[in-house]
Design a protein around this motif. Structure first.
Motif, PDB file in Angstrom:
ATOM      1  N   PRO A   1       0.807  -1.219   0.000  1.00 46.28           N
ATOM      2  CA  PRO A   1       0.000   0.000   0.000  1.00 46.28           C
ATOM      3  C   PRO A   1       0.842   1.272   0.000  1.00 46.28           C
ATOM      4  O   PRO A   1       0.354   2.349  -0.329  1.00 46.28           O
ATOM      5  CB  PRO A   1      -0.798  -0.122   1.306  1.00 46.28           C
ATOM      6  CG  PRO A   1       0.105  -0.911   2.210  1.00 46.28           C
ATOM      7  CD  PRO A   1       0.820  -1.884   1.313  1.00 46.28           C
ATOM      8  N   THR A   2       2.104   1.154   0.404  1.00 50.95           N
ATOM      9  CA  THR A   2       2.971   2.319   0.497  1.00 50.95           C
ATOM     10  C   THR A   2       4.428   1.897   0.322  1.00 50.95           C
ATOM     11  O   THR A   2       4.730   0.699   0.265  1.00 50.95           O
ATOM     12  CB  THR A   2       2.794   3.024   1.859  1.00 50.95           C
ATOM     13  OG1 THR A   2       3.507   4.270   1.857  1.00 50.95           O
ATOM     14  CG2 THR A   2       3.297   2.144   3.000  1.00 50.95           C
ATOM     15  N   THR A   3       5.325   2.874   0.243  1.00 52.22           N
ATOM     16  CA  THR A   3       6.752   2.590   0.119  1.00 52.22           C
ATOM     17  C   THR A   3       7.284   2.005   1.426  1.00 52.22           C
ATOM     18  O   THR A   3       7.002   2.530   2.509  1.00 52.22           O
ATOM     19  CB  THR A   3       7.531   3.873  -0.223  1.00 52.22           C
ATOM     20  OG1 THR A   3       7.016   4.421  -1.452  1.00 52.22           O
ATOM     21  CG2 THR A   3       9.020   3.587  -0.386  1.00 52.22           C
TER      22      THR A   3
ATOM     23  N   SER B   1      10.453  11.267  -3.387  1.00 46.78           N
ATOM     24  CA  SER B   1       9.565  11.617  -2.281  1.00 46.78           C
ATOM     25  C   SER B   1      10.012  10.934  -0.989  1.00 46.78           C
ATOM     26  O   SER B   1      10.078  11.560   0.075  1.00 46.78           O
ATOM     27  CB  SER B   1       8.123  11.221  -2.611  1.00 46.78           C
ATOM     28  OG  SER B   1       7.263  11.471  -1.517  1.00 46.78           O
ATOM     29  N   TRP B   2      10.363   9.653  -1.078  1.00 44.15           N
ATOM     30  CA  TRP B   2      10.801   8.915   0.107  1.00 44.15           C
ATOM     31  C   TRP B   2      12.130   9.467   0.624  1.00 44.15           C
ATOM     32  O   TRP B   2      12.310   9.650   1.832  1.00 44.15           O
ATOM     33  CB  TRP B   2      10.948   7.434  -0.227  1.00 44.15           C
ATOM     34  CG  TRP B   2      11.320   6.587   0.950  1.00 44.15           C
ATOM     35  CD1 TRP B   2      10.483   6.081   1.896  1.00 44.15           C
ATOM     36  CD2 TRP B   2      12.651   6.173   1.310  1.00 44.15           C
ATOM     37  NE1 TRP B   2      11.202   5.371   2.834  1.00 44.15           N
ATOM     38  CE2 TRP B   2      12.536   5.406   2.502  1.00 44.15           C
ATOM     39  CE3 TRP B   2      13.909   6.357   0.753  1.00 44.15           C
ATOM     40  CZ2 TRP B   2      13.630   4.832   3.130  1.00 44.15           C
ATOM     41  CZ3 TRP B   2      15.006   5.797   1.385  1.00 44.15           C
ATOM     42  CH2 TRP B   2      14.865   5.040   2.556  1.00 44.15           C
TER      43      TRP B   2
ATOM     44  N   PRO C   1       5.433   0.870  -4.179  1.00 46.11           N
ATOM     45  CA  PRO C   1       4.114   0.325  -4.514  1.00 46.11           C
ATOM     46  C   PRO C   1       3.720   0.623  -5.963  1.00 46.11           C
ATOM     47  O   PRO C   1       2.831   1.427  -6.236  1.00 46.11           O
ATOM     48  CB  PRO C   1       3.187   1.018  -3.515  1.00 46.11           C
ATOM     49  CG  PRO C   1       3.842   2.342  -3.265  1.00 46.11           C
ATOM     50  CD  PRO C   1       5.327   2.064  -3.320  1.00 46.11           C
TER      51      PRO C   1
ATOM     52  N   LEU D   1       8.506   8.543  -6.825  1.00 41.70           N
ATOM     53  CA  LEU D   1       8.276   7.904  -5.531  1.00 41.70           C
ATOM     54  C   LEU D   1       9.567   7.814  -4.722  1.00 41.70           C
ATOM     55  O   LEU D   1       9.564   8.024  -3.508  1.00 41.70           O
ATOM     56  CB  LEU D   1       7.686   6.507  -5.728  1.00 41.70           C
ATOM     57  CG  LEU D   1       6.167   6.395  -5.827  1.00 41.70           C
ATOM     58  CD1 LEU D   1       5.737   4.936  -5.977  1.00 41.70           C
ATOM     59  CD2 LEU D   1       5.481   7.005  -4.605  1.00 41.70           C
TER      60      LEU D   1
ATOM     61  N   GLN E   1      11.556  12.674   2.484  1.00 41.29           N
ATOM     62  CA  GLN E   1      10.952  12.426   3.795  1.00 41.29           C
ATOM     63  C   GLN E   1      12.008  11.970   4.797  1.00 41.29           C
ATOM     64  O   GLN E   1      12.047  12.435   5.942  1.00 41.29           O
ATOM     65  CB  GLN E   1       9.857  11.367   3.673  1.00 41.29           C
ATOM     66  CG  GLN E   1       8.616  11.820   2.929  1.00 41.29           C
ATOM     67  CD  GLN E   1       7.658  10.669   2.660  1.00 41.29           C
ATOM     68  OE1 GLN E   1       7.805   9.569   3.215  1.00 41.29           O
ATOM     69  NE2 GLN E   1       6.681  10.904   1.802  1.00 41.29           N
TER      70      GLN E   1
END
Length: 293
Positions: A148-150, A184-185, A168, A181, A188
């Motif tokens: 559902p997510t990284t 983005s990770w 994902p 993606l 974060q």
């Protein structure tokens, strides 16, 4: 060529998925060389031999060539550590020379390793199996459509070579989606990691800051404004922890001294006593040499 390196930058072994995904706060980072993996080249140059030695607790390999020269010659190039020695020099004598030059050798090999890591970053095609440097380690990108997510396979702030970043994405997802993606990770994690390191040095210096701003300028790794805002280049997240710590400590020191006076550098040294090593390493790189992911 990467397949001829004596330092195996990206080991192929993968590690099992640990149960814990969150990392505990980090202690002060010591600016010391990481263990340098090594491997013997598939083909050695004519008239040379492969040897290994342990210097300052770090085991590394080198190519030895005997010659009629009168002194021992040391060099580090894209193939790693190269030694040329007179035919009359014994192994014990040669190893004594290398031990005396241990700091220089390890520093140069680590700089070589980091340059190759950045070169690998420039060659990413955003496909399954691509590797990119994260906190100084080579992590692997993999699509996984059932997630559902990284999810990162490993401790986020203590990665190991070969840890997998599961994205994902369906198999038919294009490279732009994988890139977005991943970026983005990384951003974060950069914010979370930088906040921890900032708090560490703020506490040590009994200082406060206004806010953290992430950016990706082409000329700076960081900056500090008079209003207490610290900017850090999020692409620092590719580098080993001690290089990040140097930039963080440098900018925190500007909260006390908005200059580069002797007092400023004394305070940097108070925050990070062995900053000189990281500073010298970081000078090998410029923000503009990192590709914009």
């Amino acid at each position: 060529m990467l397949d001829r390196l004596q330092l195996a930058l990206f080991p192929k072994s993968l590690f099992p998925l640990p149960n814990e995904q969150e990392a505990t706060p980090l202690p002060v980072t010591k600016a010391k060389p990481a263990q340098l993996p090594y491997c013997q080249p598939a083909v050695l140059p004519l008239g040379t031999q492969w040897h290994t030695i342990t210097l300052n607790g770090v085991t590394l390999g080198y190519v030895l060539k005997r010659s009629k020269r009168k002194t021992v010659g040391l060099s580090v190039n894209d193939s790693g550590l190269q030694i040329t020695a007179p035919v009359w020099v014994s192994t014990a004598q040669l190893e004594s020379v290398l031990q005396k030059k241990a700091n220089w050798i390890i520093t140069k090999l680590q700089q070589l390793q980091e340059r190759h890591a950045l070169l690998a970053l420039q060659q990413i095609t955003w496909q399954n199996g691509d590797r990119l440097p994260y906190l100084g380690q080579a992590i692997v990108l993999q699509r996984n459509p059932v997630l559902p997510t990284t999810i990162f396979q490993g401790e986020c702030f203590a990665p190991q070579d070969g840890n997998i970043l599961y994205l994902p994405l369906r198999p038919e997802a294009d490279s732009a989606q994988m890139r977005d993606l991943t970026q983005s990770w990384l951003q974060q994690q950069a914010r979370r990691y930088f906040e921890q390191r900032l708090q560490h040095y703020l506490d040590k210096g009994a200082l406060t800051m206004q806010r953290l701003r992430l950016a990706a300028p082409a000329k700076r790794w960081g900056s500090c404004n008079s209003d207490g805002t610290i900017m850090l280049n999020w692409r620092l997240i590719h580098f080993p922890p001690h290089l990040i710590d140097y930039v963080v400590a440098h900018e925190v020191a500007h909260l006390k001294e908005m200059n580069h006076s002797r007092a400023f550098w004394d305070f940097v040294e108070f925050l990070m006593p062995d900053y000189h090593y990281a500073r010298a390493q970081l000078r090998q790189h410029e923000p503009g040499t990192l590709p914009l992911l």
